[in-house]
Design an enzyme around this catalytic site. Structure first.
Site, mmCIF file in Angstrom:
data_model
loop_
_atom_site.group_PDB
_atom_site.id
_atom_site.type_symbol
_atom_site.label_atom_id
_atom_site.label_comp_id
_atom_site.label_asym_id
_atom_site.label_seq_id
_atom_site.Cartn_x
_atom_site.Cartn_y
_atom_site.Cartn_z
ATOM 1 N N SER A 1 46.378 -8.536 -6.738
ATOM 2 C CA SER A 1 45.972 -8.071 -7.933
ATOM 3 C C SER A 1 44.526 -8.905 -8.291
ATOM 4 O O SER A 1 43.758 -8.446 -9.184
ATOM 5 C CB SER A 1 46.876 -8.062 -9.167
ATOM 6 O OG SER A 1 47.020 -9.317 -9.682
ATOM 7 N N LYS B 1 45.782 -13.390 -14.385
ATOM 8 C CA LYS B 1 44.872 -12.272 -14.690
ATOM 9 C C LYS B 1 43.576 -12.910 -15.450
ATOM 10 O O LYS B 1 43.653 -13.975 -15.550
ATOM 11 C CB LYS B 1 45.463 -10.901 -15.865
ATOM 12 C CG LYS B 1 46.777 -10.618 -15.243
ATOM 13 C CD LYS B 1 46.763 -9.516 -14.111
ATOM 14 C CE LYS B 1 47.953 -9.113 -13.606
ATOM 15 N NZ LYS B 1 47.806 -8.297 -12.262
#
Length: 299
Positions: A63, A124
């Site tokens: 990701s 993230k």
């Protein structure tokens, strides 16, 4: 008694009363209780360091491509934003509001975040802060009505290995082989630059992917909005909590941010087996020491 017997008795060594024979005196005695206490204190010291100072972290997903690969090991510091209920190494504490010595992250920081209601750590990037009006239109992020600056489309060629397979289902048409027979994953990149001048690379695989349109929303007080750099392959604040999206459910309360990613310590390509002789050969070259802080424009 014969005189000879008396002479022999007189020559025998005499032990003082209350002393042990030389073979037994001074022999160290093992205290298993002291050994156990030493091990407990060592474990507590390691857990304390991991909970309040820094801990290692393993990258299990793609990701955050292209900056982070599956198999990267990195250091996450716990103190930059203060400490909250998710700071301990094991997420055993119930939620309680606030942070000790809390400080809000900066836009562009790469952080560890635990989705509410779970005990799983995600990694993230901080995109939006409290009070920001955020929207995503056609894959372009808007902050307070202004599009984040985007550079021209360019490419990265990531070597294929067991931890970076360039799955055709995820990256159609991206797998290529050069004249030397080495395989690479060719990914389209866009450089984003945030309002504070911090920039980083994002992967822009396809138009109109499920996360390319979102909002607009206003980020609540003491919340942050997070996105993965691999924009079309990241479950983040744009997606719902739980199955099937596995996202962060929108802006996340800052208590769920566990720390800031600092640098890569080493990276493994997944080719190693149980045999220690294979471990050295599975190290990816050139990744140790790579900073995870975004680039900053010179002013």
């Amino acid at each position: 008694m014969a005189a000879e017997d008396l002479a022999l008795d007189a020559n025998q060594p005499v032990e003082e009363a209350g002393t042990e024979p030389p073979s037994k005196a001074g022999k160290p005695q093992t205290s298993w209780w002291d050994e156990a206490k030493g091990i407990v204190w060592l474990v507590l010291a390691v857990l304390g360091f991991h909970s309040f100072i820094a801990k290692p972290f393993y990258i299990p997903s793609e990701s955050m491509l292209p900056g982070l690969l599956v198999g990267d090991r990195l250091v996450v510091t716990k103190y930059p934003y203060g400490w909250s209920f998710v700071s301990p190494t094991f997420h055993l504490l119930p939620f309680f509001p606030g942070r000790l010595f809390g400080r809000m992250p900066e836009r562009g920081d790469v952080v560890i975040v635990t989705p509410p209601g779970t005990k799983t750590d995600y990694i993230k990037r901080i995109i939006g802060l409290p009070g920001d009006r955020l929207q995503v239109r056609g894959g372009v992020v808007f902050l307070n009505g202004v599009a984040i600056k985007r550079g021209p489309l360019h490419e990265a060629r990531i070597p294929v290995d067991p931890n970076a397979t360039c799955d055709p289902g995820q990256y159609p048409g991206a797998l290529e082989t050069d004249k030397d027979g080495k395989s690479f994953c060719r990914l389209p990149l866009v450089t984003e630059t945030l309002p504070n001048g911090r920039s980083y690379e994002t992967v822009d695989l396809q138009p109109d992917s499920p996360g390319d349109n979102y909002g607009p929303i206003t980020i609540p007080d003491k919340h942050v909005f997070l996105m993965g750099d691999n924009r079309d392959r990241s479950s983040d604040s744009r997606f719902r909590l739980g199955e099937p999206d596995l996202g962060l459910g929108g802006p996340v309360p800052w208590e769920y941010v566990g720390g800031r990613a600092e640098f890569i310590t080493f990276s493994l390509d997944g080719a190693a087996s149980w045999n220690p002789l294979t471990w050295w050969g599975s190290l990816r070259s050139g990744r140790a020491g790579t900073s995870l802080h975004p680039r900053e424009e010179k002013k």
